[in-house]
Structures are given as structure tokens and as C-alpha cells.
Design an enzyme around this catalytic site. Structure first.
Site, PDB file in Angstrom:
ATOM      1  N   ARG A   9       0.841  -1.208   0.000  1.00  0.00           N
ATOM      2  CA  ARG A   9       0.000   0.000   0.000  1.00  0.00           C
ATOM      3  C   ARG A   9       0.872   1.252   0.000  1.00  0.00           C
ATOM      4  NH1 ARG A   9      -5.116   0.172   0.666  1.00  0.00           N
ATOM      5  NH2 ARG A   9      -5.175  -1.861   1.690  1.00  0.00           N
ATOM      6  N   GLU A  32       0.508  -7.818  -3.820  1.00  0.00           N
ATOM      7  CA  GLU A  32      -0.711  -7.041  -4.078  1.00  0.00           C
ATOM      8  C   GLU A  32      -0.394  -5.558  -4.085  1.00  0.00           C
ATOM      9  OE1 GLU A  32      -4.513  -5.481  -1.475  1.00  0.00           O
ATOM     10  OE2 GLU A  32      -3.744  -7.482  -1.030  1.00  0.00           O
ATOM     11  N   LYS A 121     -11.500 -13.280   2.235  1.00  0.00           N
ATOM     12  CA  LYS A 121     -10.538 -12.434   2.942  1.00  0.00           C
ATOM     13  C   LYS A 121     -11.223 -11.941   4.211  1.00  0.00           C
ATOM     14  CE  LYS A 121      -8.715  -7.748   2.371  1.00  0.00           C
ATOM     15  NZ  LYS A 121      -8.444  -6.670   1.379  1.00  0.00           N
TER      16      LYS A 121
END
Length: 198
Positions: A9, A32, A121
Site C-alpha cells: 500500500r 498485491e 478475505k
């Protein structure tokens, strides 16, 4: 996938390849890039070109079907969301990509599977904890992949695996913008070692 998803992130496109090579060298096999990172689609495309045949590249914080299309067009092989949206799941599967929506209740979890999700998730896991994970494994279809995400770190990663997690997503416990490659590698190795030993 060895059970640990690296959530990058806030990463900038110019950093992704150096970070990707460091994580690959440590043994991580899934990366990710959340869509609320700077120029996220460019970062996903860079990772997919460089590592697409060796690592699973995911798009995170995917909120709409249109974002699914952009992420898959960029090369994402995995679509993750903080929530469950049936349209997002259906579009993901229509594009032939692995779907992992975020769920926080059994009702959401069963609805996600009904819509075609490949894995659940559990988010945020720091609030749901291992007790919820254990309870869910008793009622969901055997073999349903469940990933704990949100608040998982080197100190508690083993307890999530012991409670039945198929894997975990690690964000700030692994990567934060500006982290040195040496520190990133140290954290990655520690996380993988804890996961493997649990």
C-alpha cells in the site's frame, strides 16, 4: 502462494520492481498493489511484465467492476477487495481471475462463495481475531480458502495459521513507503519463517 501476500500500500511505480525482486528473493510468491496507491495500475503492469510468470500479482482495494477490468487489463491475476460486492466477484470470474472479496460475517462469506468467490478475505482480522476464524472453519465448506488480513504481523501470524488460515495478507507489518530494501527483506524473511514454523 506460500501463504503470505505482500500488500504494498502506497508504493510508487518507480519502486515496484526493486521491491518485487527483493520479495521474490526472500521467497514471497504473491504481491498485491492496492488501487489507492499512486498510479496503481502502472505499478501492477510493471510487476506483471517482470514477474507474471513467477509470482501472482494482485490488485487490492478493488471496489467496482470497472476497476476489475482495468486491473486485469494491467495484468492482475488476483483481485482483492475490502468488502463483498457480487458484481465485482462476478466480473472478476468472468475475466478468468482469482477472486478474494473481504468479508466480516458468515452471511457475507456464504454470499461471496455463492457469487463465485475463490477465497474469503477475513477483514479486518485484528477485530475478528482467531476465534472467528476457528468458528468459520467449522461451518464453511471444507477446504474453503480463508485469508486473514488487517493487523496481521510477525507476532501473531502463527496464531492465525494455527486457527485455520490458508494464508495472510501483510501490509504495514511488511512494507511502508520509504522502507529500506534491507529492512523489507528482513521483515519478509521473518514473516515467512514464522508462517512456515506454525
Amino acid at each position: 502462494m506460500n501463504g503470505v501476500i505482500a500488500i504494498l500500500r502506497g508504493i510508487a511505480p518507480g519502486e515496484v520492481l526493486q521491491v518485487g525482486h527483493a520479495l521474490e528473493a526472500c521467497g514471497l510468491r504473491c504481491i498485491e498493489v492496492p488501487l489507492n496507491s499512486p498510479q496503481a495500475f502502472a505499478g501492477i503492469a510493471s510487476l506483471a511484465r517482470e514477474f507474471g510468470d513467477r509470482l501472482q500479482i494482485g490488485a487490492g482495494t478493488v471496489l467496482t467492476a470497472a476497476q476489475v477490468d482495468r486491473a486485469v487489463d494491467a495484468g492482475a491475476q488476483l483481485v482483492l477487495s475490502p468488502h463483498f460486492d457480487a458484481e465485482v466477484v462476478r466480473r472478476t470470474k468472468a475475466r478468468g481471475v482469482y477472486s478474494m472479496p473481504g468479508v466480516a460475517t458468515p452471511t457475507e462469506g456464504f454470499a461471496a462463495l455463492q457469487a463465485g468467490a475463490d477465497a474469503l478475505k477475513l477483514f479486518p482480522s485484528e477485530l475478528l481475531g482467531t476465534a472467528a476464524l476457528k468458528a468459520w472453519t467449522a461451518v464453511f465448506p471444507a477446504g474453503t480458502p480463508m485469508f486473514s488480513v488487517g493487523g496481521v504481523n510477525v507476532d501473531n501470524i502463527g496464531s492465525f495459521k494455527a486457527a485455520g488460515a490458508s494464508g495472510v495478507g501483510i501490509g504495514s507489518g511488511l512494507y511502508t513507503p520509504g522502507i529500506s530494501i534491507d529492512e523489507l527483506a528482513r521483515r519478509a524473511r521473518a514473516l515467512i519463517a514464522r508462517w512456515s514454523a506454525a
